[in-house]
Design an enzyme around this catalytic site. Structure first.
Site, PDB file in Angstrom:
ATOM      1  N   SER A   1     122.514  78.922 -50.628  1.00  0.00           N
ATOM      2  CA  SER A   1     121.994  77.559 -50.525  1.00  0.00           C
ATOM      3  C   SER A   1     122.279  76.855 -51.841  1.00  0.00           C
ATOM      4  CB  SER A   1     120.480  77.593 -50.285  1.00  0.00           C
ATOM      5  OG  SER A   1     119.884  76.324 -50.499  1.00  0.00           O
TER       6      SER A   1
ATOM      7  N   TYR B   1     111.701  80.067 -52.058  1.00  0.00           N
ATOM      8  CA  TYR B   1     112.949  79.949 -51.293  1.00  0.00           C
ATOM      9  C   TYR B   1     114.147  80.019 -52.231  1.00  0.00           C
ATOM     10  CZ  TYR B   1     116.684  77.972 -48.468  1.00  0.00           C
ATOM     11  OH  TYR B   1     117.882  77.758 -47.818  1.00  0.00           O
TER      12      TYR B   1
END
Length: 245
Positions: free
Chosen positions: A142, A155
């Site tokens: 990501s 995250y």
């Protein structure tokens, strides 16, 4: 041969979003795709659509947090095709919240899916690829693997881990095995559906106004796969042109 045609590609988290888009694209280019996820009804529907368009797709139930599940998934692919050329570790969750919200169960879920899931994918495929003398492991990270934002500390930590694990693996394997990290910026997917924190949901709704389609990430994955065998695309960041991050 375009270096995708006739390859056997295993994809986790294939029931929606990036996984689904990748399955469709690679199958359209001649790969045999093996689709894993918990929602087998969605996988079956996707496989039927791919088959109707002349592609080759098979389905196997998969919970990436279970090593035995992952081993069965790869074993299923080998039973069907005799090998696995590419493993796409795509499954992930993103229940964003500030640390002070103390959503410890959600932290643990992210660790289990986003980190252990990738490690299980590596554990299940690396011995096979060593035996084959070739293969490629594609890990979906990501933009959060490069920069941390509020509500995304855990995250981002999991995605930093994916990036670190991938770089360590790349340095270890060498030779015929390639390792690629794809880092999407904000992308259309169901990831935001896992956000239970209202603040996190509001932030993500605003952020997703500039989201790019999952097909953009699928094309990046295809680009990494289709390079000559002696070319390892180690990292790709794919973000919207309007993204400030």
């Amino acid at each position: 041969m375009n270096n995708i045609e006739q390859k056997v590609v295993a994809i986790t988290g294939a029931s929606s979003g990036i996984g689904e888009a990748t399955a469709r694209l690679l199958a359209s280019r001649g790969a045999s795709v093996v689709l894993g996820a918990r929602r087998t009804d969605k996988l079956e529907a996707l496989a039927r659509e791919i088959s109707a368009e002349g592609g080759v797709a098979h389905v196997c139930p998969l919970d990436v947090t279970s090593l035995s599940d992952m081993q069965s998934f790869i074993g299923f692919a080998v039973e069907l095709h005799g090998r696995v050329d590419v493993m796409v570790n795509n499954a992930g969750i993103m229940p964003l919240s500030k640390l002070e919200a103390l959503k410890v169960n959600e932290w643990n879920q992210m660790i289990d899916v986003n980190i252990r899931g990738v490690l299980h994918g590596i554990a299940a495929t690396l011995p096979l690829m060593r035996q084959q003398g070739s293969g490629q492991i594609v890990n979906i990270a990501s933009i959060g693997a490069y920069a941390v934002s509020p509500t995304a500390a855990v995250y981002c930590a999991t995605k930093y881990a994916v990036r670190a694990i991938s770089e360590g693996l790349r340095q270890e394997v060498g030779g015929g095995i390639r390792v690629t990290v794809i880092a999407p910026g904000v992308t259309e997917s169901e990831l935001a559906d896992s956000i239970s924190d209202e603040g996190g949901r509001a932030e993500m709704r605003e952020f997703r106004n500039i989201a790019i389609p999952a097909s953009a990430i699928a094309r990046a994955i295809a680009y990494a796969i289709e390079q000559p065998d002696d070319v390892d695309v180690s990292e790709l960041i794919v973000r919207p042109t309007a993204s400030p991050f």
